[in-house]
Design a protein around this motif. Structure first.
Motif, mmCIF file in Angstrom:
data_model
loop_
_atom_site.group_PDB
_atom_site.id
_atom_site.type_symbol
_atom_site.label_atom_id
_atom_site.label_comp_id
_atom_site.label_asym_id
_atom_site.label_seq_id
_atom_site.Cartn_x
_atom_site.Cartn_y
_atom_site.Cartn_z
ATOM 1 N N ALA A 225 3.793 8.987 39.256
ATOM 2 C CA ALA A 225 3.054 8.364 40.351
ATOM 3 C C ALA A 225 2.129 9.384 40.999
ATOM 4 N N MET A 226 1.249 8.881 41.855
ATOM 5 C CA MET A 226 0.521 9.751 42.767
ATOM 6 C C MET A 226 0.793 9.221 44.171
ATOM 7 N N THR A 227 0.997 10.158 45.090
ATOM 8 C CA THR A 227 1.414 9.795 46.438
ATOM 9 C C THR A 227 0.486 10.420 47.452
ATOM 10 N N ASN A 228 0.068 9.602 48.414
ATOM 11 C CA ASN A 228 -0.797 10.082 49.492
ATOM 12 C C ASN A 228 0.018 10.182 50.788
ATOM 13 N N VAL A 229 -0.099 11.329 51.425
ATOM 14 C CA VAL A 229 0.460 11.507 52.767
ATOM 15 C C VAL A 229 -0.732 11.658 53.704
ATOM 16 N N GLY A 230 -0.894 10.724 54.619
ATOM 17 C CA GLY A 230 -2.066 10.855 55.480
ATOM 18 C C GLY A 230 -2.272 9.722 56.454
ATOM 19 N N ARG A 231 -3.453 9.756 57.076
ATOM 20 C CA ARG A 231 -3.797 8.814 58.143
ATOM 21 C C ARG A 231 -4.843 7.782 57.702
ATOM 22 N N ARG A 232 -5.184 7.760 56.403
ATOM 23 C CA ARG A 232 -6.148 6.815 55.843
ATOM 24 C C ARG A 232 -7.474 6.824 56.612
ATOM 25 N N PRO A 233 -8.146 7.996 56.645
ATOM 26 C CA PRO A 233 -9.357 8.138 57.459
ATOM 27 C C PRO A 233 -10.534 7.287 56.996
ATOM 28 N N THR A 234 -10.489 6.800 55.756
ATOM 29 C CA THR A 234 -11.568 5.906 55.309
ATOM 30 C C THR A 234 -11.548 4.603 56.088
ATOM 31 N N PHE A 235 -10.364 4.213 56.566
ATOM 32 C CA PHE A 235 -10.219 2.924 57.235
ATOM 33 C C PHE A 235 -9.907 3.028 58.727
ATOM 34 N N TYR A 236 -9.381 4.189 59.155
ATOM 35 C CA TYR A 236 -8.989 4.334 60.559
ATOM 36 C C TYR A 236 -9.510 5.661 61.114
ATOM 37 N N VAL B 140 11.397 17.078 56.347
ATOM 38 C CA VAL B 140 10.170 17.865 56.373
ATOM 39 C C VAL B 140 9.092 17.062 55.661
ATOM 40 N N MET B 141 7.949 16.879 56.295
ATOM 41 C CA MET B 141 6.851 16.145 55.684
ATOM 42 C C MET B 141 5.884 17.125 55.033
ATOM 43 N N PRO B 142 5.580 16.962 53.753
ATOM 44 C CA PRO B 142 4.596 17.847 53.122
ATOM 45 C C PRO B 142 3.222 17.704 53.775
ATOM 46 N N ARG B 143 2.393 18.679 53.557
ATOM 47 C CA ARG B 143 1.024 18.686 54.083
ATOM 48 C C ARG B 143 0.289 17.403 53.701
ATOM 49 N N LEU B 144 -0.602 16.943 54.584
ATOM 50 C CA LEU B 144 -1.389 15.756 54.288
ATOM 51 C C LEU B 144 -2.225 15.981 53.035
ATOM 52 N N GLY B 145 -2.271 14.958 52.187
ATOM 53 C CA GLY B 145 -3.051 15.058 50.969
ATOM 54 C C GLY B 145 -2.483 14.186 49.866
ATOM 55 N N VAL B 146 -3.018 14.372 48.667
ATOM 56 C CA VAL B 146 -2.620 13.582 47.502
ATOM 57 C C VAL B 146 -1.827 14.481 46.549
ATOM 58 N N TYR B 147 -0.728 13.940 46.031
ATOM 59 C CA TYR B 147 0.189 14.710 45.187
ATOM 60 C C TYR B 147 0.507 13.974 43.895
ATOM 61 N N GLY C 29 -4.735 7.356 63.411
ATOM 62 C CA GLY C 29 -3.628 6.540 62.938
ATOM 63 C C GLY C 29 -2.401 7.381 62.680
ATOM 64 N N SER C 30 -1.267 6.727 62.538
ATOM 65 C CA SER C 30 -0.032 7.441 62.252
ATOM 66 C C SER C 30 -0.007 7.844 60.786
ATOM 67 N N VAL C 31 0.782 8.851 60.489
ATOM 68 C CA VAL C 31 0.894 9.337 59.117
ATOM 69 C C VAL C 31 1.704 8.343 58.292
ATOM 70 N N SER C 32 1.191 8.004 57.130
ATOM 71 C CA SER C 32 1.895 7.114 56.211
ATOM 72 C C SER C 32 2.099 7.819 54.878
ATOM 73 N N VAL D 89 6.014 3.705 52.120
ATOM 74 C CA VAL D 89 7.390 4.170 52.304
ATOM 75 C C VAL D 89 7.635 4.552 53.758
ATOM 76 N N LEU D 90 8.664 3.939 54.343
ATOM 77 C CA LEU D 90 9.081 4.281 55.702
ATOM 78 C C LEU D 90 9.930 5.534 55.633
ATOM 79 N N MET D 91 9.405 6.623 56.150
ATOM 80 C CA MET D 91 10.069 7.898 56.003
ATOM 81 C C MET D 91 11.081 8.135 57.110
ATOM 82 N N ASP D 92 12.184 8.750 56.747
ATOM 83 C CA ASP D 92 13.163 9.225 57.707
ATOM 84 C C ASP D 92 12.530 10.384 58.476
ATOM 85 N N ALA D 93 12.456 10.258 59.790
ATOM 86 C CA ALA D 93 11.778 11.272 60.607
ATOM 87 C C ALA D 93 12.458 12.630 60.558
#
Length: 308
Positions: A238-249, A217-224, A252-255, A210-214
């Motif tokens: 659903a479950m939603t991840n907010v983060g930088r995908r540290p397993t792969f990068y 307010v962005m919730p804390r990084l993590g899984v929700y 990185g920017s927050v996605s 999801v391309l977020m509108d800057a």
């Protein structure tokens, strides 16, 4: 709801009503108390309610920083929330330095008396005019006997003021369920589904990137645990991840990526709404795909349990 946008020196038409003042970011329970008070006064006078609000946030203009404020409810959603409370009319004043420089009396003359206010109400801490010198204590004087006034006292929950600042802090800490209590509804952000790495499909957990509108307010990084509403009105757990995908990068920017349960359709290009229900865990790097998949399966079980 009739909505009119005005930019100084534009002024409103005369429209006798009960006016309620505020920025109303989030339209939380404190704001709702102010609007509901205005509705009760309006019923006594057999008049409509007019909300007077601003866009953008005054801090964003006066600080000269484009990211001075992250919104709980950007304007379009704020207006929908205000309308849902039964408000008939809204004046959105474009907040500019010229508007900010109006004296308290000029602001009242142009936008309250000039709009036909019969009664004006706001929260106890509302201010207006240059340097915020006008307050709810001075409003009766600036009214020039043209309208009456009332003040809504501080609204609290758990012994603390209900405020947009408090809600932003809770979201930054991942306490989306506590923010829900203050808002009276889950925190919601919207965004367009765009193409990502498509890695989730290869491990059995396809996600909507999801391309977020800057401005949100962005919730804390993590899984929700979340709920996702599609443009056609269908809602999915659903479950939603907010983060930088540290397993792969490494960096990185927050996605924001949502895995919708029991769903397999193409969402690219669609704007979806995400309701944030409960924080599950921190984002962290995993030692390989097997460990990641095992954790995602646990996350799904936790999310389904929360949402059931």
């Amino acid at each position: 709801m009739e909505t009119r946008h005005l930019t100084y020196p534009e002024t409103p038409d005369v429209y006798p009503s009960i006016m309620v003042l505020g920025f109303f970011d989030g339209v939380h329970k404190g704001h709702q108390a102010v609007i509901n008070h205005a509705k009760r006064v309006a019923a006594e006078h057999n008049l409509p309610v007019t909300v007077v609000t601003f866009d953008p946030h005054p801090k964003q203009v006066l600080s000269n920083k484009p990211d001075a404020v992250r919104y709980i409810t950007p304007l379009s959603r704020k207006l929908k929330r205000i309308e849902a409370l039964g408000v008939e009319r809204c004046l959105v004043l474009t907040f500019t330095k010229e508007l900010a420089n109006l004296s308290p009396q000029q602001f009242v003359d142009d936008y309250l008396i000039g709009a036909g206010a019969v009664h004006v109400t706001a929260g106890f801490d509302y201010s207006y005019g240059k340097f915020g010198e006008g307050t709810m204590e001075t409003l009766p004087y600036h009214a020039r006997d043209q309208f009456t006034t009332s003040v809504v006292t501080e609204q609290t929950m758990d012994g603390e003021k209900v405020s947009s600042t408090r809600i932003r802090k809770l979201l930054a800490e991942g306490q989306v369920d506590a923010a829900h209590e203050l808002l009276g509804t889950p925190y919601v952000i919207c965004g367009e589904v765009i193409h990502g790495d498509a890695r989730g499909r290869t491990i059995g957990f396809p996600t909507a990137n999801v391309l977020m509108d800057a401005s949100y307010v962005m919730p804390r990084l993590g899984v929700y645990a979340t709920r996702v509403t599609l443009p056609d009105g269908r809602m999915f757990h659903a479950m939603t991840n907010v983060g930088r995908r540290p397993t792969f990068y490494e960096t990185g920017s927050v996605s924001v990526e949502s895995h919708l349960f029991d769903f397999s359709e193409d969402l690219y290009g669609q704007v979806i709404e995400i309701e944030w229900i409960q924080y599950i865990r921190n984002e962290r790097a995993f030692d390989g795909l097997d460990a990641l998949v095992a954790q995602l399966k646990e996350d799904e079980v936790a999310a389904r349990s929360i949402l059931s």
